[in-house]
Design a protein around this motif. Structure first.
Motif, PDB file in Angstrom:
ATOM      1  N   ARG A   1     -17.297 -18.119 -23.833  1.00  0.00           N
ATOM      2  CA  ARG A   1     -17.989 -17.037 -24.542  1.00  0.00           C
ATOM      3  C   ARG A   1     -17.145 -16.522 -25.702  1.00  0.00           C
ATOM      4  N   PHE A   2     -15.840 -16.650 -25.561  1.00  0.00           N
ATOM      5  CA  PHE A   2     -14.920 -16.046 -26.527  1.00  0.00           C
ATOM      6  C   PHE A   2     -14.464 -17.034 -27.591  1.00  0.00           C
TER       7      PHE A   2
ATOM      8  N   ALA B   1     -13.005  -8.118 -25.270  1.00  0.00           N
ATOM      9  CA  ALA B   1     -11.798  -8.588 -25.959  1.00  0.00           C
ATOM     10  C   ALA B   1     -11.711  -7.942 -27.335  1.00  0.00           C
TER      11      ALA B   1
ATOM     12  N   THR C   1     -22.107  -8.555 -10.508  1.00  0.00           N
ATOM     13  CA  THR C   1     -21.448  -8.096  -9.280  1.00  0.00           C
ATOM     14  C   THR C   1     -22.191  -8.582  -8.035  1.00  0.00           C
TER      15      THR C   1
ATOM     16  N   VAL D   1     -20.098  -5.079 -14.282  1.00  0.00           N
ATOM     17  CA  VAL D   1     -18.710  -5.405 -14.624  1.00  0.00           C
ATOM     18  C   VAL D   1     -18.681  -5.833 -16.088  1.00  0.00           C
ATOM     19  N   SER D   2     -17.562  -5.592 -16.753  1.00  0.00           N
ATOM     20  CA  SER D   2     -17.455  -5.960 -18.165  1.00  0.00           C
ATOM     21  C   SER D   2     -16.061  -6.443 -18.499  1.00  0.00           C
ATOM     22  N   PHE D   3     -15.976  -7.173 -19.595  1.00  0.00           N
ATOM     23  CA  PHE D   3     -14.701  -7.735 -20.047  1.00  0.00           C
ATOM     24  C   PHE D   3     -14.810  -7.841 -21.567  1.00  0.00           C
TER      25      PHE D   3
ATOM     26  N   VAL E   1     -18.812 -12.553 -17.036  1.00  0.00           N
ATOM     27  CA  VAL E   1     -17.744 -11.984 -16.200  1.00  0.00           C
ATOM     28  C   VAL E   1     -18.351 -11.608 -14.847  1.00  0.00           C
TER      29      VAL E   1
ATOM     30  N   LYS F   1     -23.445 -16.874 -15.795  1.00  0.00           N
ATOM     31  CA  LYS F   1     -24.645 -16.182 -16.295  1.00  0.00           C
ATOM     32  C   LYS F   1     -24.304 -14.970 -17.170  1.00  0.00           C
ATOM     33  N   TYR F   2     -23.339 -14.174 -16.718  1.00  0.00           N
ATOM     34  CA  TYR F   2     -23.085 -12.878 -17.365  1.00  0.00           C
ATOM     35  C   TYR F   2     -21.743 -12.818 -18.091  1.00  0.00           C
TER      36      TYR F   2
ATOM     37  N   CYS G   1     -22.612 -10.538 -25.092  1.00  0.00           N
ATOM     38  CA  CYS G   1     -23.428 -11.424 -24.273  1.00  0.00           C
ATOM     39  C   CYS G   1     -23.160 -11.088 -22.814  1.00  0.00           C
ATOM     40  N   GLY G   2     -24.182 -10.580 -22.101  1.00  0.00           N
ATOM     41  CA  GLY G   2     -23.985 -10.177 -20.710  1.00  0.00           C
ATOM     42  C   GLY G   2     -22.918  -9.099 -20.660  1.00  0.00           C
ATOM     43  N   GLY G   3     -21.995  -9.242 -19.738  1.00  0.00           N
ATOM     44  CA  GLY G   3     -20.941  -8.244 -19.575  1.00  0.00           C
ATOM     45  C   GLY G   3     -19.759  -8.418 -20.507  1.00  0.00           C
ATOM     46  N   THR G   4     -19.841  -9.377 -21.419  1.00  0.00           N
ATOM     47  CA  THR G   4     -18.697  -9.649 -22.291  1.00  0.00           C
ATOM     48  C   THR G   4     -18.995  -9.264 -23.740  1.00  0.00           C
ATOM     49  N   ALA G   5     -17.953  -8.943 -24.473  1.00  0.00           N
ATOM     50  CA  ALA G   5     -18.082  -8.664 -25.904  1.00  0.00           C
ATOM     51  C   ALA G   5     -16.732  -8.913 -26.554  1.00  0.00           C
TER      52      ALA G   5
ATOM     53  N   VAL H   1     -15.665  -1.665 -13.897  1.00  0.00           N
ATOM     54  CA  VAL H   1     -16.515  -2.037 -12.769  1.00  0.00           C
ATOM     55  C   VAL H   1     -17.242  -0.774 -12.319  1.00  0.00           C
TER      56      VAL H   1
END
Lengths: 349, 349
Positions: free
Chosen positions: B277-278, A112, B78, A108-110, B108, B105-106, A75-79, A273
């Motif tokens: 999100r997590f 887990a 960003t 940007v991403s994060f 991160v 929104k994103y 979802c967005g920059g996260t997974a 980033v």
């Protein structure tokens, strides 16, 4: 038996053992790549030394083979990836690739990773992403080994932190790949063997007292965090992100070989980033080089000394390994050859 | 003259001086909030002590007043804010709010701030975001004060790092707010005044040699990074992100008062991760408390000692300040009252 071995031979040897331990050809090649990458860079703590440990866990079923490792959220920059108790390197590579993909889209991403295992050297993930223009970072929980600041007993992992940034002029990325203990346990083992006193900041004895006796740290004592309360605080945050936020478990995981009856429950975080969102990559690299050259031009603290940037000692060692072969200690060579024989592999080091 | 003062009185005093130095009512209130927040938490290094420094820069024009601070880029998670040489706290609050909005929104965010100034205590940004369910982080470049590992001379900033995570059960967030030097310069000043020897890890003398003499560090020497090569490596990355990636400048910025003729060129990074999100926030908080309670239940290293988590000493001090008033040293009180008189403000502490 001691001496140097070509990286290609190390690779073939490792792949053969991994295949014999039940890994697919792709998985064997990936795990081997992480191990040989570390060994060539002189990061022996994450090199061939680990191969018997990974294989023991695979053979006992403590680490799972051939699991699909699905993304359970994106979802967005996260997974979030569920490693399903598979090898940390396989989960880590998949998550690091996803982190790069998402940072390409969202800047940007994060990402887990839950239910994983020891993921090897963090530079193996961060450096390739930096070469492609990203600031890359990774974190991992780790087996309980280090006393929180103010405590007499271990509970925190040494919790590695990996960072990389691209450099211009064809230079290898700037890469920091560090654990949060003052020193690695291996350094304390070496001091114990050689009878050398250690600084009081390295560890506590079994009673929780500071000690200069390396064997007192090893016999029921504990490692201490780098920088006291600072390293301790960073390790607490890394554990909560990697163990709790990922959904892996809690503080105080088990070591690679300390319990083969249950999953390690290790968690990781990978992020990137995209530098070019902020300024052209060439500009960033040029300005970084200007800043970095000011560091290396400083007067050295030791007469005739050299100021090395994060990752430079490892890059030099990698170049030396490529030119002259990788040094492998005789005792490790014997251990690995005995394991090859046990697994019915023809290769020998 | 020494003693305790109510936080509301400190606030009114600080606002009055900031207004007299030309700040708008909103800006004066925001800068004051950061200063009084730090002072109440016992973080005196970022409290009222800084007010004369900020005001000196504002009056000299070294820091700009009433600048718009536009976002010059916003894309996915960003963004980049140009602080236009305004106060770090005003730029930082705006960027931290943007980091929270984008993470909403994103998932991160990573927000760069260019051309800024000293931004005060990082906990002031991270703690409110953590209260709203985010993992919050911030970084800043800082004036040259610390020798890179292996160097005899200062070049790196002490480069603060702020982190916060929410805790359940109505507890204040876990908050780490640290600089990357082994200790703050203030601790070395105190040792010099009291004639106490300092550990060799705190600093180098003017010749680049380790020393236990605090005055030798202060007289032309340099601070050292926490954890040796580890703190040095982290500081190099923070400088490259905050100074170079943001487009602010290069390594080795100037101090608040060391050069009133030019902008400080400080840069910051603010980021958030949306925990929900997590996993559900309540689950995260409950599992964190379980892990944290295992830390605080460990045997203490000092007999009768207590294991405090990151941010707990500051929260206790804040509660104590709220109950009994904020202690303000007599010398600081005199300095501030003299400044009030000079600015034509009626308030006195």
């Amino acid at each position: 038996m001691s001496g140097r071995t070509d990286a290609a031979a190390l690779r073939a040897f490792s792949v053969s053992l991994c295949r014999a331990a039940g890994l697919s050809a792709d998985d064997a090649a990936l795990l081997t790549d992480s191990i040989v990458f570390a060994e060539c860079r002189g990061v022996t703590s994450h090199g061939l030394l680990r191969l018997p440990q990974y294989i023991a866990r695979l053979r006992s079923g403590a680490t799972a083979r051939n699991v699909p490792m699905p993304f359970t959220m994106e979802c967005g920059g996260t997974a979030r990836l569920d490693a399903q108790n598979g090898l940390g390197q396989l989960a880590g590579r998949k998550a690091a690739d996803k982190a790069e993909e998402l940072a390409g889209k969202y800047g940007v991403s994060f990402v887990a990773v839950a239910n994983s295992n020891h993921f090897g050297t963090g530079a193996w993930y961060a450096i390739p992403a930096a070469r492609r223009g990203f600031f890359a970072f990774n974190l991992s929980s780790a087996a309980s080994a280090m006393a929180p600041h103010g405590a007499a007993q271990p509970l925190l992992g040494t919790d590695p932190l990996g960072l990389a940034l691209p450099r211009g002029e064809g230079k290898a990325p700037l890469a920091l790949d560090m654990a949060l203990s003052t020193v690695a346990r291996g350094k304390i083992r070496y001091a114990a063997l050689s009878g050398t006193p250690i600084p009081e900041t390295w560890g506590l004895d079994a009673h929780g007292a500071p000690t200069t006796d390396a064997s007192a740290v090893l016999n029921g004592g504990t490692l201490l965090p780098a920088g006291g309360a600072k390293g301790s605080g960073l390790a607490i945050f890394i554990e909560l992100l990697c163990a709790v936020l990922t959904g892996s478990g809690a503080l105080g995981g088990t070591g690679l070989l300390s319990d083969l009856s249950r999953p390690a429950g290790t968690g990781h975080i990978f992020g990137c980033v995209d530098i070019k969102r902020f300024l052209p990559l060439e500009t960033f690299e040029r300005l970084c080089e200007e800043s970095l050259s000011r560091i290396t031009a400083l007067a050295p603290a030791q007469p005739g000394g050299e100021i090395l940037l994060p990752g430079e000692p490892e890059e030099r060692r990698a170049a030396e390994s490529a030119a002259n072969g990788v040094p492998v200690a005789a005792a490790l060579r014997e251990t690995l050859n005995a394991l090859a024989e046990e697994l019915g592999c023809a290769e020998r080091l």
